[in-house]
Design a protein around this motif. Structure first.
Motif, PDB file in Angstrom:
ATOM      1  N   ALA A  39       0.785  -1.296  -0.063  1.00 40.72           N
ATOM      2  CA  ALA A  39       0.193   0.038  -0.076  1.00 40.72           C
ATOM      3  C   ALA A  39       0.942   1.179  -0.040  1.00 40.72           C
ATOM      4  N   ILE A  40       1.908   1.216   0.744  1.00 41.63           N
ATOM      5  CA  ILE A  40       2.756   2.290   0.813  1.00 41.63           C
ATOM      6  C   ILE A  40       3.507   2.548  -0.235  1.00 41.63           C
ATOM      7  N   ILE A  41       3.830   1.648  -1.062  1.00 39.08           N
ATOM      8  CA  ILE A  41       4.570   1.739  -2.312  1.00 39.08           C
ATOM      9  C   ILE A  41       3.669   2.255  -3.442  1.00 39.08           C
ATOM     10  N   THR A  42       2.493   1.537  -3.473  1.00 40.91           N
ATOM     11  CA  THR A  42       1.350   2.084  -4.422  1.00 40.91           C
ATOM     12  C   THR A  42       1.018   3.684  -4.414  1.00 40.91           C
ATOM     13  N   VAL A  43       0.953   4.238  -2.911  1.00 36.58           N
ATOM     14  CA  VAL A  43       0.554   5.611  -2.878  1.00 36.58           C
ATOM     15  C   VAL A  43       1.853   6.324  -3.119  1.00 36.58           C
ATOM     16  N   SER A  44       2.926   6.026  -3.022  1.00 38.41           N
ATOM     17  CA  SER A  44       4.367   7.027  -3.478  1.00 38.41           C
ATOM     18  C   SER A  44       4.465   6.882  -4.760  1.00 38.41           C
ATOM     19  N   ILE A  45       3.859   5.751  -5.582  1.00 36.79           N
ATOM     20  CA  ILE A  45       4.021   6.278  -7.152  1.00 36.79           C
ATOM     21  C   ILE A  45       2.509   6.375  -7.911  1.00 36.79           C
ATOM     22  N   SER A  46       1.676   6.793  -7.080  1.00 33.69           N
ATOM     23  CA  SER A  46       0.200   7.001  -7.377  1.00 33.69           C
ATOM     24  C   SER A  46       0.178   7.946  -8.841  1.00 33.69           C
ATOM     25  N   GLY A  47       1.063   8.740  -9.219  1.00 34.68           N
ATOM     26  CA  GLY A  47       1.066   9.500  -9.940  1.00 34.68           C
ATOM     27  C   GLY A  47       1.352   8.673 -11.520  1.00 34.68           C
ATOM     28  N   ILE A  48       1.875   7.489 -11.543  1.00 36.62           N
ATOM     29  CA  ILE A  48       1.981   6.573 -12.708  1.00 36.62           C
ATOM     30  C   ILE A  48       1.127   5.543 -12.745  1.00 36.62           C
ATOM     31  N   MET A  49       0.069   5.357 -11.662  1.00 39.71           N
ATOM     32  CA  MET A  49      -0.641   4.283 -11.528  1.00 39.71           C
ATOM     33  C   MET A  49      -1.640   4.150 -12.414  1.00 39.71           C
ATOM     34  N   LYS A  50      -2.022   5.378 -13.257  1.00 35.01           N
ATOM     35  CA  LYS A  50      -3.075   5.357 -14.354  1.00 35.01           C
ATOM     36  C   LYS A  50      -2.545   4.746 -15.534  1.00 35.01           C
ATOM     37  N   HIS A  51      -1.153   4.266 -15.906  1.00 36.11           N
ATOM     38  CA  HIS A  51      -0.629   3.706 -17.075  1.00 36.11           C
ATOM     39  C   HIS A  51      -0.563   2.265 -16.836  1.00 36.11           C
ATOM     40  N   PHE A  52      -1.206   1.647 -15.372  1.00 33.17           N
ATOM     41  CA  PHE A  52      -1.257   0.333 -15.598  1.00 33.17           C
ATOM     42  C   PHE A  52      -2.562  -0.103 -15.152  1.00 33.17           C
ATOM     43  N   PHE A  56      -3.581  -4.024 -13.659  1.00 28.03           N
ATOM     44  CA  PHE A  56      -4.283  -4.170 -12.728  1.00 28.03           C
ATOM     45  C   PHE A  56      -5.526  -5.005 -12.856  1.00 28.03           C
ATOM     46  N   LEU A  57      -6.161  -4.879 -13.708  1.00 27.04           N
ATOM     47  CA  LEU A  57      -7.157  -5.782 -14.212  1.00 27.04           C
ATOM     48  C   LEU A  57      -6.790  -7.382 -14.508  1.00 27.04           C
ATOM     49  N   VAL A  58      -5.792  -7.414 -14.981  1.00 28.54           N
ATOM     50  CA  VAL A  58      -5.233  -8.952 -15.066  1.00 28.54           C
ATOM     51  C   VAL A  58      -4.731  -9.069 -13.839  1.00 28.54           C
ATOM     52  N   LEU A  59      -4.091  -8.552 -12.957  1.00 24.88           N
ATOM     53  CA  LEU A  59      -3.619  -9.032 -11.644  1.00 24.88           C
ATOM     54  C   LEU A  59      -4.859  -9.266 -10.579  1.00 24.88           C
ATOM     55  N   ASP A  60      -5.914  -8.371 -10.922  1.00 20.74           N
ATOM     56  CA  ASP A  60      -7.218  -8.754 -10.033  1.00 20.74           C
ATOM     57  C   ASP A  60      -7.909 -10.026 -10.625  1.00 20.74           C
ATOM     58  N   ALA A  61      -8.115 -10.250 -11.897  1.00 19.64           N
ATOM     59  CA  ALA A  61      -8.553 -11.584 -12.301  1.00 19.64           C
ATOM     60  C   ALA A  61      -7.564 -12.906 -11.761  1.00 19.64           C
ATOM     61  N   ILE A  62      -6.285 -12.631 -11.716  1.00 20.69           N
ATOM     62  CA  ILE A  62      -5.400 -13.937 -10.929  1.00 20.69           C
ATOM     63  C   ILE A  62      -5.816 -13.968  -9.535  1.00 20.69           C
ATOM     64  N   GLY A  63      -5.902 -12.739  -8.884  1.00 19.09           N
ATOM     65  CA  GLY A  63      -6.361 -12.923  -7.633  1.00 19.09           C
ATOM     66  C   GLY A  63      -7.704 -13.545  -7.191  1.00 19.09           C
ATOM     67  N   LEU A  64      -8.661 -13.302  -8.020  1.00 23.15           N
ATOM     68  CA  LEU A  64      -9.957 -13.822  -8.129  1.00 23.15           C
ATOM     69  C   LEU A  64      -9.763 -15.193  -7.931  1.00 23.15           C
ATOM     70  N   GLY A  65      -9.108 -15.798  -9.130  1.00 29.11           N
ATOM     71  CA  GLY A  65      -8.733 -17.209  -9.006  1.00 29.11           C
ATOM     72  C   GLY A  65      -8.031 -17.968  -8.074  1.00 29.11           C
ATOM     73  N   VAL A  66      -6.913 -17.291  -7.516  1.00 29.41           N
ATOM     74  CA  VAL A  66      -6.344 -17.841  -6.399  1.00 29.41           C
ATOM     75  C   VAL A  66      -7.140 -17.856  -5.104  1.00 29.41           C
ATOM     76  N   PHE A  67      -8.025 -16.804  -4.711  1.00 29.23           N
ATOM     77  CA  PHE A  67      -8.763 -16.809  -3.815  1.00 29.23           C
ATOM     78  C   PHE A  67      -9.648 -17.711  -3.961  1.00 29.23           C
ATOM     79  N   THR A  68     -10.196 -18.106  -5.126  1.00 31.77           N
ATOM     80  CA  THR A  68     -11.370 -19.229  -5.344  1.00 31.77           C
ATOM     81  C   THR A  68     -10.624 -20.432  -4.757  1.00 31.77           C
ATOM     82  N   VAL A  69      -9.429 -20.886  -5.042  1.00 31.48           N
ATOM     83  CA  VAL A  69      -8.945 -22.130  -4.770  1.00 31.48           C
ATOM     84  C   VAL A  69      -8.658 -22.010  -3.194  1.00 31.48           C
ATOM     85  N   PHE A  70      -8.310 -20.892  -2.475  1.00 32.28           N
ATOM     86  CA  PHE A  70      -8.121 -20.929  -1.160  1.00 32.28           C
ATOM     87  C   PHE A  70      -9.259 -21.106  -0.483  1.00 32.28           C
TER      88      PHE A  70
END
Length: 209
Positions: A39-52, A56-70
């Motif tokens: 969270a601290i790293i994300t806030v510190s580079i928030s200015g360039i977050m819009k380019h990713f 983030f959508l891909v990582l969110d989809a991966i997280g959804l799959g991993v949490f499903t297995v958990f």
């Protein structure tokens, strides 16, 4: 706090509902440090977050799959069946984001965007198919994650969503025949009404029958 709720809220709600103690972040306190650092790293580079955004959508989809297995594994380890495994997977996958959006006074993503929670039953089905075919836990988990991630990305790309019924957008006209409750007629005195006297009845027309 918002980052921790997003990352660990789903698992915490699942553990509380299923009686799975101690909670994940209590058993592994290092998770709190990892999420806080992210969270601290994300806030510190928030200015360039819009380019990713795509990343983030891909990582969110991966997280959804991993949490499903958990969620599935926790339910199965506690001796529950397929239905509770689906509930555990769903809560683990979406409840963190739901709590995050509620704390941030936003409509939760799962209620306003493409297919999200509706993908999880398919992922649970794939998990059980591979499990009954005696595949290893690693292959079963990988197949489930690939299924959930693939369906989620397809839903984002093609903007797939469940059909919805907007009953308030197009009000229908109500005729005398279709009126079921006549509150308005009860509240407004009929024409020609005099206290203590019955109102004069109008001559009914054939069309009113």
């Amino acid at each position: 706090m918002i980052a921790i709720i997003t990352a660990l809220g789903g698992g915490s709600v699942r553990d509380v509902l299923l009686g799975h103690y101690p909670l994940t972040w209590v058993r592994h306190p290092e998770y709190l440090l990892i999420v806080s650092a992210a969270a601290i790293i994300t806030v510190s580079i928030s200015g360039i977050m819009k380019h990713f955004r795509v990343l983030f959508l891909v990582l969110d989809a991966i997280g959804l799959g991993v949490f499903t297995v958990f969620g599935i594994r926790v339910a199965l380890e506690m001796g529950h069946g397929a239905i509770i495994a689906l509930v555990g997977a769903t809560i683990t996958g979406i409840m963190g984001g739901v709590l995050r959006d509620l704390f941030c006074t936003r409509i939760p993503l799962v209620f306003r965007k493409e297919l999200y929670a509706s993908i999880l039953p398919i992922g649970v089905g794939v998990y059980y198919i591979f499990k009954t075919q005696n595949f290893s836990d690693e292959i079963t988990a990988l197949a489930t994650i690939i299924t959930v991630v693939g369906l989620r990305l397809l839903a984002i790309y093609f903007r797939l969503s469940l059909p919805h019924f907007k009953y308030q957008d197009a009000p229908t006209s109500r005729t005398r025949r279709s009126r079921f409750w006549k509150f308005r007629e009860r509240l407004v005195p009929p024409e020609g009404y005099v206290l203590g006297k019955l109102p004069k009845r109008k001559q009914s027309k054939p069309d009113d029958c």
